[in-house]
Design an enzyme around this catalytic site. Structure first.
Site, mmCIF file in Angstrom:
data_model
loop_
_atom_site.group_PDB
_atom_site.id
_atom_site.type_symbol
_atom_site.label_atom_id
_atom_site.label_comp_id
_atom_site.label_asym_id
_atom_site.label_seq_id
_atom_site.Cartn_x
_atom_site.Cartn_y
_atom_site.Cartn_z
ATOM 1 N N LYS B 78 0.860 -1.193 0.000
ATOM 2 C CA LYS B 78 0.000 0.000 0.000
ATOM 3 C C LYS B 78 0.888 1.232 0.000
ATOM 4 C CE LYS B 78 -3.983 2.000 2.524
ATOM 5 N NZ LYS B 78 -4.828 1.920 3.732
ATOM 6 N N SER B 157 -9.906 2.043 2.632
ATOM 7 C CA SER B 157 -8.958 2.765 1.803
ATOM 8 C C SER B 157 -7.968 1.862 1.062
ATOM 9 C CB SER B 157 -8.162 3.753 2.658
ATOM 10 O OG SER B 157 -7.383 3.068 3.620
ATOM 11 N N SER B 181 -10.430 -0.181 6.796
ATOM 12 C CA SER B 181 -9.759 -0.056 5.504
ATOM 13 C C SER B 181 -9.060 -1.314 5.010
ATOM 14 C CB SER B 181 -8.735 1.081 5.556
ATOM 15 O OG SER B 181 -9.397 2.318 5.529
#
Ligand code: MG
Ligand code: ZN
Lengths: 95, 493, 484
Positions: B78, B157, B181
C-alpha cells in the site's frame, strides 16, 4: 452548535487551508451535516466515564539516553523543495 | 502461467523449497499479471527491476537453504508504507516527489523474510475513504463485476491492495485499517483481510492517518496465507511507543484447529436499515457452519454499537488534522510558492490535499478548537471507553464474535452521493474494533444475488489473533469459496 | 521594605509570575536519538523524527524524565507518577511536526516552592505551580537572505522543562532572585547547565499591576528573556508602561510582547491578530508516562544536598551570617570549596576570607573558582596560620595575594619571606622601649590624659616590627608600660 461561514474561515485559517470565499458556505453546510449526525452522541450519558485516549493498556516505554541518530543532513534535506548550505529555506518570516 | 498465479503463498513456498519453481519465475509471472491488469489501476507504481533483483536474491537464499518465511513471494505494498528509494505518496498530491530515505518496519520485516516487492498499491488519499475514490491517482477498480459490467469500487482505503490480490496481480499485499480499511475492501474483493490487534504491527514508517486507530495488516487469498504473512509482518518495535510487547501466537497452527468447544457471540446490534438481505442470510449461514463445526453460538449485546461511527468521525479527523500538519511544503513534497510563509502553507495545503482530506482536517480542527473540545473530542473519548467496555464485557463470556463485514457488496465507481455521512456508513461494522483496539478479520463467505463477493467478520480479544484464524479457517472450509473475479490476470477478460 | 511603585495617582502593587524554560542536560533529545549538544553545523543534530518525516514516531528518553523528577524534588514539589503528553498545535517554520509535544493537563511535576534570597539576606518563598516536559523548537534565521528565512532544526526536539511560578513576586529584584535561585538549584542538581547566553535558561515574564488588595490586573507576557538584566529591564518597563496606561484612563491588553534588547523596551508581537488556538489533545503516538514511587525514591536518595539545606546548616551549625551563607551556597562548586577549606578550621574566618578576599580576587582577575590556583586546602592552611597566631591578619593579606599569584601554599610563603609573627615578649618589649624612648613628649601627653595617643604607639611599634609583631601582645605590654 452550527457552523457558519466565519467559523469555517477561522478553522481554515487555523488549519492553514486556503478555502476560497465562494466555498465557505458549501463547506459550512457539509460540516453542519456531519456535526448534526455526530450530535447523536449527546444521547449517551457519560458523566462518570473517564475519557479513553489509548487502548494498549501499557505504560510508555522509555529509551536510554544515548545518541543513536542524527548526523545525516543529506537524508534530512534530500526531499526539501528548497535548501541552502544545510538549511531549509522558506519565504521570509516577519515577527 | 495462470497456474503459477493460482498458487497460494503456502503452496508457492512449498514449490519454491522443492525447487519446482523459482522466485524469478514466480515474480516474472506477477509482473506480467500486473501489467496485464493495469486497467484496474490498483498499482500506482510498479517496480519490476526492484522485484527481479529481490527475486534473484531469494533464489540464492533458496539455493543455500536459508529461506525466510516469505522467501520469493511477490507482494504489493500500500502506498502508505515508506519504502527506501521508492516514491511514497499516500496517494496524495502533497507528497508528490517524495522518496523516503527509510523503510517502514513492517515492509522491512517482510523483506527480511524474503518477500519480493512488486510495487506500490493505490489507496484513498491518506487512507481517508471507503471506496478508493479519493486517490490522487484516480480510483482503483474492483476485478469483480456484476452482470451490468460497470466498474465497481474495490472498497477502501486499501482498495488497490484488495483489488490486486483478487486480480492475481499480487500474491499478497499490505494494508492499513483505521476504521475498516482492510476488512471492508477484503469483503468487497472476495479476499482475506486481517486488522491485527492495535500495536501488533509497528506503525513506524507508515504515513499516519489517526495514530490511536491505525493498524497495518495482511491481504491474502487464503486464511493460511494470511497467518503466514502476519507472522512476517508483526513484531515488537522499540521505535513505536504503542507497539505491543505481547508475543504473537502460533497463528499458522491455529488455522486448522477448528472451532470445537469455542463460544462465539453474535451481536444483536450489528444490523442496520437498508442492509443487503443477502448479507443477513450469509450471516445466518455462517452461524450454522460454525455450529456444525462444534462451536456454541450465543447472542450477545454491544449496546453502544450505533455510537461507534460518530465517535470515530470525531477522533479520527481530530488526530488526522494534527498528523497532517507536517505537510507544509517546507521539508518534502509539494510546495506552492506564495508571498509569505503563511500564504505558502495555505496555498500548498489547499492544492496538495484533496476534498475529502480537507473536509476531515476542517472537522478535526473544529472539534479540537477552543470551546468545542469538551462537547466533541472529550465526549467521543468517553463514548470510546463505553464501546471498549461493551467488548470487554462480552469477551468475558465468548471467545470471538461473528458479524457481517459490510452492510452491502461493492458499489459502482462514481456513485454520486452528496451526503458524506452515507459514505461513512460503509464502515459501520468495522469501526468498533478500531476504537477498541481489537483484532478483526474479513473472510470471503459467498456471493450475493448479483454474483458479488460478501464477507463475514470475525472479531476477537486483544492479542488473540489465533482465535480469529481458527474461526476463519472453518468458514473458509465450509464456504469452499472458489469463485474468481472476471477481470483477473490469466482469466477471462 | 515597601515594594510599592508610586504613580501619579497613588501606589501600585506589581504582580509577577514567571515561566522558565530550562534545557534538560542530556546526551540525546527528548523523543529522538539525535544529539542535544549545542553548536553543531546546521541540521547536523537532526534525525528523521525531528524533521517530522512521514511515519516517524517519538520514543521518550528516560534520562530526561528522571531529570525532570530530580528538578521537581529539588523544588520540594509533588511528583505525579502518571502524566500525559499532549500536542500543542500551531504552524511555524521551525516546528516541523506542526505541533509541539508538551504536557498540558497532567504534568510530571506539580506544586512546589522556591526560596529566594533578597539583597539584605532575608528570604521569601515563591510558589511553583508546576513543571512539565516539552520539546524545544528549531531556529529560524531571518538575516541571511533578503526575502528568505533559513531553518535549522538542531534545537528541534531538545528536552525542555517549563517551570511555572505562582504570581508571587512583587518586584523585578524578586523576579531576578527567583531566576538566580532556580538556576542555582538546577546546577546543583545537574539537570540544566543554566547557561543563559546559550539559551539553556530563558524566562517568560507575566506582569500586571493593581492597587494594593485589589483583584489581579490584566497581565502581559514578555517572552524569551535570556539574562537577569533583561528580565529586570522588561519588568521595569512593563510596570511603568502599564501604570501610565491605566492612569491615563486606558486598559492593559492581555497579550504577548517582545523585548527589544537594544532599547530595553517591550512591544506587541505583530502576528497577534492571529489569535492562537492550540487545540491541545493527548498525543496518540505516546502512552501515559508512568513512573514508580520506587524510581522517585531512588532518585531522591541520590540527590545532592541542596543550597537551602546547606545554607541553613552554615547559619545554624557554623554560625555564618545569612548573607555569607547565601553567597557561599549559590553555586555548588563554591559550597563544596568552602566545606573542604573550612573543615577543621575557624568556619567563620574561612567564610570571611572566601567571600571577601577570594571572591574579590576572582572578580578582579575574571577567573572562575575552577581555574583558580588556590585549592580549598591552601585557603584552609592560610586561615590556620592566622588562627594559631603565626601571622597577623594584615600579613595574611599579602600572603594571600602571593598565593593567588603563584599557587604556593601559605606556610612556604611565610617561611621564605620570614613573615612569621613575633610573639617573643622580650623582643616586643625591646621594640616598645625604643618607641617610648624616641617619643617621650607624646608619653607625657598620654599620661596627662590624651588617651587617643595609644593608637599612635601601637602603630609605631607595628611599623618597627615590619607588621610582624603579635598585635595582642603589643597592646598588652604597651599598656602596662605606659600606664605604669
Ligand atoms: Mg510561556
Ligand atoms: Zn513552553
Amino acid at each position: 452548535m452550527s457552523v457558519d461561514k466565519t467559523t469555517v474561515a477561522k478553522i481554515a485559517r487555523l488549519a492553514r487551508l486556503n478555502v476560497p470565499e465562494d466555498r465557505l458556505e458549501p463547506v459550512a453546510n457539509e460540516l453542519n451535516g456531519i456535526l448534526d449526525w455526530i450530535a447523536e452522541l449527546n444521547e449517551v450519558p457519560t458523566d462518570n466515564v473517564e475519557p479513553l485516549a489509548s487502548v494498549t493498556g501499557h505504560a510508555l516505554p522509555m529509551r536510554d539516553d544515548v545518541v543513536t541518530d542524527g548526523d545525516c543532513v543529506d537524508r534530512v534535506l534530500a526531499n526539501a523543495p528548497e535548501g541552502a548550505s544545510g538549511f531549509f529555506v522558506v519565504p521570509k518570516v516577519v515577527e | 502461467m495462470s497456474d503459477l498465479l493460482d498458487l497460494s503463498a503456502v503452496e508457492a513456498r512449498a514449490a519454491l523449497d522443492a525447487k519446482s519453481i523459482s522466485a524469478t519465475e514466480l515474480t516474472s509471472a506477477y509482473i506480467k499479471a500486473a501489467e496485464e491488469t493495469a486497467s484496474l489501476n490498483n498499482y500506482v507504481l510498479l517496480t519490476p527491476d526492484h522485484a527481479l533483483a529481490m527475486a534473484a536474491r531469494a533464489d540464492e537464499k533458496l539455493a543455500k537453504g536459508e529461506a525466510g518465511l516469505l522467501e520469493g513471494i511477490p507482494l504489493g505494498v500500500k502506498d502508505l508504507f515508506c519504502t527506501t528509494g521508492v516514491a511514497t505518496t499516500a496517494c496524495s498530491r502533497i507528497l508528490q516527489g517524495f522518496t523516503p530515505p527509510y523503510e517502514s518496519t513492517v515492509t522491512a520485516n517482510l523483506w527480511a523474510e524474503g518477500a519480493v516487492m512488486l510495487g506500490k498499491l493505490n489507496c484513498d488519499e491518506f487512507a481517508m475513504g471507503s471506496a478508493n475514490e479519493t486517490s490522487a491517482f484516480g480510483p482503483a477498480i474492483n476485478p469483480w463485476q456484476s452482470a451490468e459490467k460497470i466498474d465497481l469500487v474495490p472498497g477502501g482505503s486499501s482498495g488497490g491492495s484488495a483489488s490486486a490480490v483478487a486480480a492475481r496481480s499480487a500474491l499478497m499485499a499490505t494494508g492499513t485499517d483505521t476504521g475498516g480499511s482492510i476488512r471492508q475492501p477484503a469483503a468487497f474483493c472476495g479476499v482475506v483481510g486481517l486488522k491485527p490487534t492495535y500495536g501488533r504491527c509497528s506503525r513506524w514508517g507508515i504515513v499516519a492517518f489517526a495514530s490511536s486507530l491505525d493498524q497495518a495488516g495482511p491481504f491474502t487469498r487464503t486464511v493460511a496465507d494470511n497467518a503466514l504473512m502476519l507472522q512476517a509482518m508483526a513484531s515488537h518495535d522499540a521505535k513505536d511507543s504503542t507497539s505491543s510487547v505481547v508475543q504473537l501466537q502460533d497463528v499458522m497452527a491455529a488455522v486448522g484447529q477448528g472451532v470445537s468447544g469455542m463460544k462465539i457471540g453474535v451481536p444483536r446490534e450489528y444490523v442496520m436499515d437498508g442492509m443487503d438481505p443477502d448479507v443477513m442470510a450469509l450471516w445466518q449461514q455462517g452461524q450454522d457452519w460454525l455450529r456444525q463445526a462444534g462451536a456454541e453460538l450465543v447472542e450477545v449485546s454491544l449496546p453502544h454499537t450505533k455510537y461507534a461511527l460518530p465517535t470515530y468521525y470525531i477522533i479520527a479527523p481530530a488526530e488526522a488534522s494534527s498528523n497532517l500538519a507536517r505537510y507544509d511544503g517546507v521539508r518534502y513534497g509539494l510546495r506552492v510558492e506564495a508571498g509569505s510563509l503563511d500564504q505558502m502553507y495555505e496555498a500548498t495545503r489547499a492544492a496538495g490535499f484533496g476534498e475529502e482530506v480537507q473536509r476531515r482536517i476542517l472537522i478535526g480542527t473544529y472539534v479540537l478548537s477552543a470551546g468545542y473540545y469538551d462537547a466533541y473530542y472529550l465526549k467521543a473519548q468517553k463514548v470510546r471507553r463505553l464501546i471498549k467496555q461493551d467488548f470487554d464485557t462480552v469477551f468475558t463470556t465468548v471467545d470471538a464474535l461473528l458479524t457481517p463485514a459490510t452492510p452491502s457488496a461493492a458499489f459502482a465507481v462514481g456513485r454520486k452521493i452528496d451526503d458524506p455521512v452515507v459514505n461513512f456508513l460503509n464502515d459501520v461494522f468495522t469501526v468498533p474494533a478500531n476504537l477498541a483496539g481489537l483484532p478483526g478479520m474479513s473472510v470471503p463467505a459467498g456471493l450475493n444475488a448479483d454474483g458479488l463477493p460478501l464477507g463475514l467478520q470475525v472479531l476477537g480479544k486483544p492479542y488473540d489473533e489465533a482465535s480469529l484464524y481458527r474461526v476463519a479457517g472453518v468458514l473458509e472450509q465450509a464456504t469452499a469459496f472458489t469463485a474468481t473475479p472476471t477481470r483477473r490476470a490469466g482469466g477471462a477478460k | 521594605m515597601s515594594q510599592l511603585v508610586t504613580g501619579r495617582t497613588g501606589d501600585w502593587e506589581v504582580v509577577i509570575g514567571l515561566e522558565v524554560h530550562a534545557q534538560v542536560s542530556s546526551q540525546a533529545k527528548l523523543f529522538s536519538g539525535a544529539s542535544a549538544s549545542f553548536g553543531a553545523a546546521p541540521n547536523e543534530n537532526v534525525s528523521l523524527v525531528d524533521a517530522a518525516m512521514p511515519g516517524m514516531l517519538p520514543v521518550i528518553n528516560r534520562e530526561c524524565v528522571y531529570q525532570a523528577i530530580r528538578t521537581g524534588l529539588g523544588l520540594k514539589a509533588q511528583i505525579n507518577l502518571t502524566s500525559v503528553f499532549d500536542r500543542k498545535n500551531y504552524f511555524y517554520a521551525d516546528l516541523p511536526q506542526g505541533y509541539q509535544i508538551s504536557q498540558f493537563k497532567h504534568s510530571i511535576v506539580g506544586a512546589g516552592v522556591l526560596r529566594i534570597v533578597l539583597a539584605d539576606g532575608s528570604t521569601r518563598d515563591i510558589g511553583i505551580e508546576r513543571l512539565h516536559l516539552e520539546q524545544d523548537a528549531g531556529k529560524s534565521m531571518h538575516d541571511q537572505h533578503p526575502s528568505k528565512s533559513y531553518i535549522d532544526l538542531n534545537r528541534t526536539g531538545v528536552a525542555l522543562m517549563e517551570i511555572v511560578s505562582r504570581p508571587d513576586m512583587r518586584s523585578a529584584a524578586e523576579a531576578a532572585a527567583f531566576v538566580r535561585k532556580l538556576r542555582s538549584i538546577l546546577r546543583y542538581l545537574g539537570t540544566c547547565d543554566g547557561n543563559m547566553e546559550e539559551g539553556s535558561l530563558r524566562a517568560d515574564v507575566n506582569v500586571s499591576v493593581r492597587r494594593t488588595g485589589a483583584e489581579f490586573g490584566t497581565r502581559t507576557e514578555t517572552k524569551n528573556l535570556n539574562s537577569l538584566r533583561f528580565i529586570q529591564q522588561a519588568i521595569d518597563y512593563e510596570v511603568a508602561r502599564q501604570i501610565e496606561l491605566i492612569e491615563d484612563g486606558g486598559t492593559v491588553d492581555q497579550e504577548t510582547r517582545l523585548f527589544d534588547t537594544n532599547t530595553g523596551t517591550t512591544r506587541t508581537m505583530r502576528s497577534k491578530e492571529d489569535a492562537h488556538d492550540y487545540r491541545y489533545f493527548p498525543d496518540p503516538d505516546l502512552l501515559p508516562l508512568v513512573v514508580t514511587q520506587k524510581e522517585v525514591d531512588d532518585l531522591a536518595a541520590a540527590l545532592p544536598e541542596l543550597p537551602d539545606d546547606i545554607r541553613d546548616r552554615l547559619i545554624n551549625d557554623y554560625g555564618l551570617s545569612p548573607y555569607d551563607a547565601s553567597v557561599i551556597t549559590e553555586e555548588r562548586d563554591t559550597a563544596e570549596f568552602y566545606e573542604a577549606a573550612s573543615a577543621g578550621q575557624d568556619r567563620k574566618l574561612v567564610a570571611n576570607w572566601m567571600t571577601v578576599e577570594l571572591f574579590g580576587a576572582l572578580n578582579k582577575s575574571g577567573q572562575s573558582l575552577s581555574d583558580c590556583k588556590i585549592s580549598p586546602a591552601m585557603l584552609g592552611g592560610l586561615v590556620s596560620l592566622i588562627s594559631d597566631g603565626t601571622i597577623s591578619g594584615r600579613i595574611a593579606k599579602d600572603v594571600f595575594a602571593d598565593m593567588f599569584e603563584t599557587g604556593k601554599d601559605a606556610a612556604s610563603i611565610v617561611d621564605e619571606k620570614g613573615l612569621k609573627q613575633v610573639s617573643d615578649s622580650g623582643a616586643i618589649e625591646a621594640l616598645i622601649d625604643a618607641v617610648i624612648a624616641a617619643n617621650m613628649d607624646k608619653v607625657e601627653e598620654y599620661r596627662g590624659g590624651k588617651d587617643k595617643l595609644f593608637g599612635f604607639f601601637v602603630g609605631q611599634v607595628m611599623k618597627q616590627s615590619g607588621g610582624q609583631a603579635n598585635p595582642g601582645m603589643v597592646n598588652q605590654i604597651l599598656k602596662s608600660k605606659l600606664d605604669s
